[in-house]
Design a protein around this motif. Sequence first.
Motif, PDB file in Angstrom:
ATOM      1  N   GLY A  61      -6.861   0.740  -1.534  1.00 34.84           N
ATOM      2  CA  GLY A  61      -6.862   1.814  -2.523  1.00 34.84           C
ATOM      3  C   GLY A  61      -5.856   1.540  -3.626  1.00 34.84           C
ATOM      4  N   THR A  62      -4.732   0.933  -3.256  1.00 31.45           N
ATOM      5  CA  THR A  62      -3.722   0.591  -4.255  1.00 31.45           C
ATOM      6  C   THR A  62      -4.281  -0.447  -5.230  1.00 31.45           C
ATOM      7  OG1 THR A  62      -2.072   0.965  -2.546  1.00 31.45           O
ATOM      8  CG2 THR A  62      -1.320  -0.146  -4.537  1.00 31.45           C
ATOM      9  N   ASP A 157      -7.714   9.980  -8.473  1.00 33.09           N
ATOM     10  CA  ASP A 157      -7.331   9.330  -7.225  1.00 33.09           C
ATOM     11  C   ASP A 157      -7.889  10.194  -6.090  1.00 33.09           C
ATOM     12  OD1 ASP A 157      -6.197   8.412  -4.913  1.00 33.09           O
ATOM     13  OD2 ASP A 157      -4.183   8.150  -5.738  1.00 33.09           O
ATOM     14  N   SER A 181      -9.700   5.071  -0.809  1.00 33.36           N
ATOM     15  CA  SER A 181      -9.009   4.142   0.081  1.00 33.36           C
ATOM     16  C   SER A 181      -9.704   4.179   1.427  1.00 33.36           C
ATOM     17  CB  SER A 181      -7.548   4.570   0.262  1.00 33.36           C
ATOM     18  OG  SER A 181      -7.002   3.958   1.420  1.00 33.36           O
ATOM     19  N   ASP A 183      -8.044   2.692   4.094  1.00 36.11           N
ATOM     20  CA  ASP A 183      -7.003   2.207   5.004  1.00 36.11           C
ATOM     21  C   ASP A 183      -7.155   2.917   6.349  1.00 36.11           C
ATOM     22  OD1 ASP A 183      -5.346   4.524   5.234  1.00 36.11           O
ATOM     23  OD2 ASP A 183      -4.120   3.949   3.527  1.00 36.11           O
ATOM     24  N   LYS A 186      -7.468   6.899   6.781  1.00 35.41           N
ATOM     25  CA  LYS A 186      -8.320   7.702   5.914  1.00 35.41           C
ATOM     26  C   LYS A 186      -9.594   8.130   6.652  1.00 35.41           C
ATOM     27  CE  LYS A 186      -5.808   7.568   2.113  1.00 35.41           C
ATOM     28  NZ  LYS A 186      -4.660   6.686   2.257  1.00 35.41           N
TER      29      LYS A 186
HETATM   30  C1  PLP Z   1      -4.010   6.062   0.841  1.00 35.12           C
HETATM   31  C2  PLP Z   1      -3.791   6.423  -0.583  1.00 35.12           C
HETATM   32  C3  PLP Z   1      -3.754   5.473  -1.612  1.00 35.12           C
HETATM   33  C4  PLP Z   1      -3.712   3.991  -1.390  1.00 35.12           C
HETATM   34  O1  PLP Z   1      -4.545   3.460  -0.526  1.00 35.12           O
HETATM   35  P1  PLP Z   1      -4.258   2.098   0.318  1.00 35.12           P
HETATM   36  O2  PLP Z   1      -5.641   1.724   0.679  1.00 35.12           O
HETATM   37  O3  PLP Z   1      -3.423   2.476   1.506  1.00 35.12           O
HETATM   38  O4  PLP Z   1      -3.615   1.131  -0.590  1.00 35.12           O
HETATM   39  C5  PLP Z   1      -3.659   5.917  -2.908  1.00 35.12           C
HETATM   40  N1  PLP Z   1      -3.560   7.218  -3.197  1.00 35.12           N
HETATM   41  C6  PLP Z   1      -3.562   8.170  -2.251  1.00 35.12           C
HETATM   42  C7  PLP Z   1      -3.465   9.600  -2.638  1.00 35.12           C
HETATM   43  C8  PLP Z   1      -3.653   7.804  -0.907  1.00 35.12           C
HETATM   44  O5  PLP Z   1      -3.604   8.745   0.032  1.00 35.12           O
END
Ligand code: PLP
Length: 400
Positions: A61-62, A157, A181, A183, A186
């Motif tokens: 997500g980043t 986001d 995301s 990850d 989630k």
């Molecule tokens: C989890 C998350 C991200 C980033 O996701 P990753 O996949 O962990 O890099 C970005 N913004 C929000 C609000 C998140 O909860």
Amino acid sequence: MPGYELWSDAERKEVTDVLETGVLMRMGFDGLRKGHWKAREMEGELCNRFNTKHAHLLSSGTAALITVLTAMGVGMGDEVVMPTFTFVAGFEAIIAVGAVPVLAEIDESLTLCPKRLEEILTPRTKVIMVTHMCGSMADMDAIVAIAQKHNVKILEDSCQAIGGTYKGKALGSIGAAGTFSFDFVKLITCGEGGAIITNDTEIYTRCDQYSDHGHDHKGKDRGADLHPYIGVNYRISELNAAVGLAQIRRLPEFLALQRQNNALLRQTIEEHQLAGLTFRHIPDPEGDTGSFLSYFFPTEEQAAQATVKMGEAGLTGNFYWHNNNWHYINKWYHLKAASAYNHLSTDYRQRIMDAANKPVPQSDAVISRCISTAISLLWTEEQIIEKGHKMAAIFRECLG
Ligand SMILES: *Cc1c(COP(=O)(O)O)cnc(C)c1O
């Protein structure tokens, strides 16, 4: 909350397809892969479900946030608005592209406060990053109106709100682009992964190129691609995409369970008619994903006390964000000090610090009184009811 709670044969099957051919890359090797295109298929699922023209998978997500900000042309010295309550990835991405994160007040929706938005917009504001935090949405009509008036783009986001909607539209599909995301914690997980969705073909094309070393992806032969712009590698692997493909197909199942569990917990607590306890403002309750139940106490002391008492009573999964290391500005010490391993110019560091150290009394007043309870997909009805009564008894004590 997380999709890992319901790991199944569906995920195993998709992974097995990939393991059989051994083509772990999302593109090329057409002959070897026996028709398996997991990343591509998952992108198709995202477009269909969220009704957007384009979807692009990435390694996190980043990475999705960094890629889409780049694709939107955000860079050196630009300002990007983001809320004081989000995940650190928000400012990480803004700083990764050389822009300044400008912190915006939140309200009892736990997302950007539209009433306090205009005062922080400047001629340098390029993007408003709206974070649909803790499973639920921001007040998009009000925010879109302000963005249009000032000719600023919106990036949603939606990493914590996949499957949520606002007035019938998928979260992530309302602004110029949205991110997800996948990850491990989630709702839809594939270990590590992320995505952008957009109806803007230019943003999509740039994301597709940037996240794969700038390859223009115009021909069949990857080696013969041209590279009109500088990129990086944020590709997702085909193995991760395989898990994500199975999980995204289960989104309706996960959402239905989560919403049901959330509603039952809330109902059980509400039966106690606790004077002073209020719930999060949700601009469109129908579109809530239900991943958290969030509520407010009249004072900070009561919220802090309720958190401690729930812990002592063995109730888990309750988040008091005010003293959480990740999600609220008060603990973002590295941002406040603009601490980075790479060299930042003196002027740029100063601008980051100035923006991050401005008082945010409205956000403090909201977050210090708030607790969020994460909703598990595995709870039984009995467990939820028992939990709700226990919580209500503790809240009554704290409310005095
Ligand atoms: C989890 C998350 C991200 C980033 O996701 P990753 O996949 O962990 O890099 C970005 N913004 C929000 C609000 C998140 O909860």
